[in-house]
Design an enzyme around this catalytic site. Structure first.
Site, PDB file in Angstrom:
ATOM      1  N   ASP A   1      -4.061 -10.318   3.541  1.00  0.00           N
ATOM      2  CA  ASP A   1      -3.586 -11.583   2.974  1.00  0.00           C
ATOM      3  C   ASP A   1      -4.053 -12.717   3.885  1.00  0.00           C
ATOM      4  O   ASP A   1      -4.120 -12.549   5.115  1.00  0.00           O
ATOM      5  CB  ASP A   1      -2.062 -11.599   2.859  1.00  0.00           C
ATOM      6  CG  ASP A   1      -1.559 -12.846   2.139  1.00  0.00           C
ATOM      7  OD1 ASP A   1      -1.560 -12.845   0.890  1.00  0.00           O
ATOM      8  OD2 ASP A   1      -1.204 -13.811   2.819  1.00  0.00           O
TER       9      ASP A   1
ATOM     10  N   GLU B   1      -3.923 -17.065   4.723  1.00  0.00           N
ATOM     11  CA  GLU B   1      -3.409 -18.420   4.513  1.00  0.00           C
ATOM     12  C   GLU B   1      -4.574 -19.373   4.761  1.00  0.00           C
ATOM     13  O   GLU B   1      -5.401 -19.138   5.658  1.00  0.00           O
ATOM     14  CB  GLU B   1      -2.251 -18.732   5.451  1.00  0.00           C
ATOM     15  CG  GLU B   1      -1.063 -17.790   5.320  1.00  0.00           C
ATOM     16  CD  GLU B   1      -0.478 -17.737   3.925  1.00  0.00           C
ATOM     17  OE1 GLU B   1      -0.578 -18.761   3.197  1.00  0.00           O
ATOM     18  OE2 GLU B   1       0.075 -16.694   3.536  1.00  0.00           O
TER      19      GLU B   1
ATOM     20  N   HIS C   1       4.861 -16.485   2.496  1.00  0.00           N
ATOM     21  CA  HIS C   1       3.636 -17.270   2.650  1.00  0.00           C
ATOM     22  C   HIS C   1       3.115 -17.271   4.082  1.00  0.00           C
ATOM     23  O   HIS C   1       2.462 -18.223   4.518  1.00  0.00           O
ATOM     24  CB  HIS C   1       3.848 -18.727   2.174  1.00  0.00           C
ATOM     25  CG  HIS C   1       4.109 -18.819   0.702  1.00  0.00           C
ATOM     26  ND1 HIS C   1       3.161 -18.550  -0.248  1.00  0.00           N
ATOM     27  CD2 HIS C   1       5.254 -19.142   0.034  1.00  0.00           C
ATOM     28  CE1 HIS C   1       3.690 -18.710  -1.455  1.00  0.00           C
ATOM     29  NE2 HIS C   1       4.958 -19.063  -1.318  1.00  0.00           N
TER      30      HIS C   1
ATOM     31  N   ASP D   1       3.296 -11.205   4.056  1.00  0.00           N
ATOM     32  CA  ASP D   1       2.835 -11.049   2.665  1.00  0.00           C
ATOM     33  C   ASP D   1       2.021  -9.767   2.503  1.00  0.00           C
ATOM     34  O   ASP D   1       2.118  -9.081   1.478  1.00  0.00           O
ATOM     35  CB  ASP D   1       1.997 -12.257   2.257  1.00  0.00           C
ATOM     36  CG  ASP D   1       2.848 -13.492   1.968  1.00  0.00           C
ATOM     37  OD1 ASP D   1       4.065 -13.426   2.220  1.00  0.00           O
ATOM     38  OD2 ASP D   1       2.290 -14.499   1.497  1.00  0.00           O
TER      39      ASP D   1
END
Length: 616
Positions: free
Chosen positions: A51, A53, A192, A197
């Site tokens: 994952d 960001e 998040h 995540d």
């Protein structure tokens, strides 16, 4: 959280739901197939769930701020990867509100040029998984491209389409990660941040795979089509492919009473059968067949040629209701010049000798002559029309006496000068002098020559007519004559090629493959009588002698027909013409007329190219 990358290698608790993914046993007999035959069971696959960001939604205008990944296999966490990433600029306020990542947090973090090689090493050899993988993998690929770093050929699994397939709307309002994590009671709540995540996605992945297992999704190879819109009842039958060979062969779908529903062939039988249970299979009849299929059997073959020929024979012999081709060899007709007092052209279903008591070769009628086989009756009739357009051979179907009665009356075709009219006395002044038995004999001789020696006169006649029609801008009529010419040349060429094998009691040929093995074929009267492979480093003649000794006995046919289904002979001829094939021995040399129909192959190919079709 430290801005520096951290790799956690300690295992976490295994996920119990993954036990449902182990492939079920299909019988009491213990069998250990090869990995290529069964694929990779999901509990043996190493997944790296990742994952990211980022500072925005597009890799062209935004950058990565955090990477989190979890490596799992068989429900056990093997390691974790987490790091903040300096995006090279400030973190937008809305991103800070969403993720909690601030510019101050990433100012001392490593740049992506330092992080990405470490992540790729962490994920080496694994299957990448992400929730909305297009987003995460898209950013990673863009970063690799900017660094001129080769992107590994990862298998990628996206949990979003999997969730859409197995989680209906009445169970969850959407397929967001937070919604699915709550539905499946994930051990981590997504917030998040990349690592949490990724951890939540691991639990979601395992739950989804547990739901897919009853549908037959038990191996890594199944995941490629797991999100296809295939009925669960059909997808669950993918287990019918378990245990089938992964090499060349023939497969048979069987119905409730063990009726053969469909026969096919492939270089990888197991892979081909499994593909029937995916969205790639769109044929309505085959979808219907899959609903009633109970089992799949297979016949392993030494070579692809053997598989294709066995398929043809099984289809012709069993006539499965869901096969549409090759079931009816009688629907591949021939054009025959009959053996009677005044021969004519006839479309027949098979080649046969002159019947007992008919006129033999050397008499005015002569022996029968055949061209073909044709792919359809329409193509055969086109060839007949080509002959009728070039020679005044009779078109009526009744039997005529050798000597015409004095009171015979001319038919309309004779009146129009389109038939030599052997039914009339020679030199009948009411119609013209170029009629009668002798004139018809000349026409028959021309047809016989065109069908068995050279079609030069027919080609010259039709090409002149095509040129004339085109000059008069009668293009549709010119195209009709062109198609008739092509049909005749195709049929006559095929008859020449078939005849070469029909007269050959035995032919042995060989072709080396990439491994140095010899693919060997014994052909008798145009039928494959035996085939096998001589392994590299062995004496191929030992295998040849064994094949010849055990080869099928084939009865001599009536040339130009062979002792096999026409499509089988065509397959053998194509194989014999392939580069690298060597003729080992033969009882009869392959010989064709020097000016035969095959010498006009360039013309026939040009005609087919003009009309965009294959040979009939």
């Amino acid at each position: 959280m430290s801005p520096r990358a951290s790799v956690v290698t300690g295992p976490r608790s295994p996920v119990p739901a993954l036990s449902a993914l182990r492939a079920p046993t299909t019988g009491s007999t213990a069998v250990q197939p090869t990995l290529d035959e069964v694929g990779t069971p999901l509990h043996e696959v190493t997944f790296v769930v990742v994952d990211l960001e980022t500072t925005g939604g597009s890799p062209t205008t935004s950058a990565i701020t955090e990477i989190g990944a979890v490596k799992v296999r068989g429900g056990e966490v093997l390691g974790e990867f987490q790091t903040l990433v300096n995006p090279g600029g400030p973190v937008p306020a809305q991103i800070t509100v969403l993720t909690g990542i601030t510019t101050a947090m990433v100012i001392d973090a490593p740049r992506i040029t330092e992080v990405l090689p470490s992540f790729l090493e962490f994920a080496r050899g694994a299957v990448l998984v992400a929730h909305n993988a297009r987003f995460d993998v898209g950013f990673l690929k863009a970063a690799a491209s900017a660094m001129d770093l080769a992107w590994p050929s990862f298998t990628v699994v996206d949990t979003v389409p999997l969730a859409r397939r197995v989680v209906p709307r009445d169970e969850a309002p959407n397929h967001k990660l937070g919604t699915l994590a709550g539905l499946f009671h994930a051990s981590v709540t997504p917030d998040h941040r990349a690592l949490s995540d990724a951890r939540a996605t691991v639990d979601v992945l395992h739950a989804l795979l547990g739901r897919l297992a009853p549908w037959g999704i038990t191996h890594l190879e199944d995941l490629a089509t797991a999100a296809d819109p295939v009925a669960p009842a059909v997808r669950a039958k993918r287990a019918l492919a378990d245990g089938l060979p992964s090499g060349p062969g023939v497969y048979l779908f069987h119905g409730p009473d063990d009726e053969v529903l469909y026969v096919g062939t492939s270089q990888n039988v197991r892979g081909r059968v499994r593909s029937y249970f995916t969205a790639a299979e769109k044929r309505r009849a085959i979808s219907e067949m899959l609903q009633i299929a109970h089992r799949v059997s297979a016949i392993s073959c030494a070579t692809t040629l053997e598989a294709r020929i066995r398929e043809l024979r099984l289809i012709a012999g069993r006539r499965p209701r869901y096969n549409r081709r090759s079931k009816f060899p009688e629907r591949m007709p021939w054009v025959r010049l009959t053996a009677e007092a005044h021969p004519r052209l006839s479309v027949v279903s098979a080649v046969s000798p002159a019947p007992p008591g008919s006129l033999a070769a050397g008499t005015p009628g002569g022996a029968p002559v055949h061209i073909g086989p044709f792919s359809s009756r329409r193509a055969a009739l086109q060839a007949v029309e080509a002959v009728h357009g070039s020679f005044l051979i009779r078109r009526c179907t009744r039997r005529l006496p050798r000597l015409a009665p004095d009171d015979a009356v001319a038919c309309p075709l004779a009146e129009l000068g389109r038939c030599a009219a052997p039914c009339l006395p020679a030199g009948d002044g009411a119609v013209g002098s170029a009629i009668g038995a002798l004139a018809h004999d000349d026409a028959v001789a021309g047809v016989r020559t065109a069908m068995s020696q050279t079609p030069a006169v027919l080609v010259e006649s039709l090409t002149a007519r095509i040129t004339s029609l085109a000059a008069d801008e009668r293009f549709e009529e010119a195209a009709t004559e062109r198609d008739r010419l092509a049909a005749f040349l195709d049929g006559a060429s095929r008859a020449e090629r078939f005849a070469s094998l029909a007269h050959c009691a035995e032919l042995v040929a060989a072709r080396a493959d990439d491994t140095g093995a010899w693919e060997l074929v014994v052909v008798r009267y145009g039928r494959m009588a035996a085939t096998g492979v001589a392994p590299p480093g062995t004496d191929p003649y030992v295998t040849i002698d064994a094949l010849v000794a055990t080869a099928e006995d084939v009865a001599p046919p009536v040339p130009p027909a062979t002792g096999a289904h026409p499509e089988e002979t065509s397959l053998l001829l194509a194989w014999l013409d392939a580069p690298g094939v060597r003729l080992v021995r033969t009882t009869a040399p392959a010989a064709h007329p020097v000016r035969g129909a095959q010498s006009f192959g360039t013309m026939a190919a040009a005609i087919r190219a003009a009309r965009g079709s294959r040979p009939d």
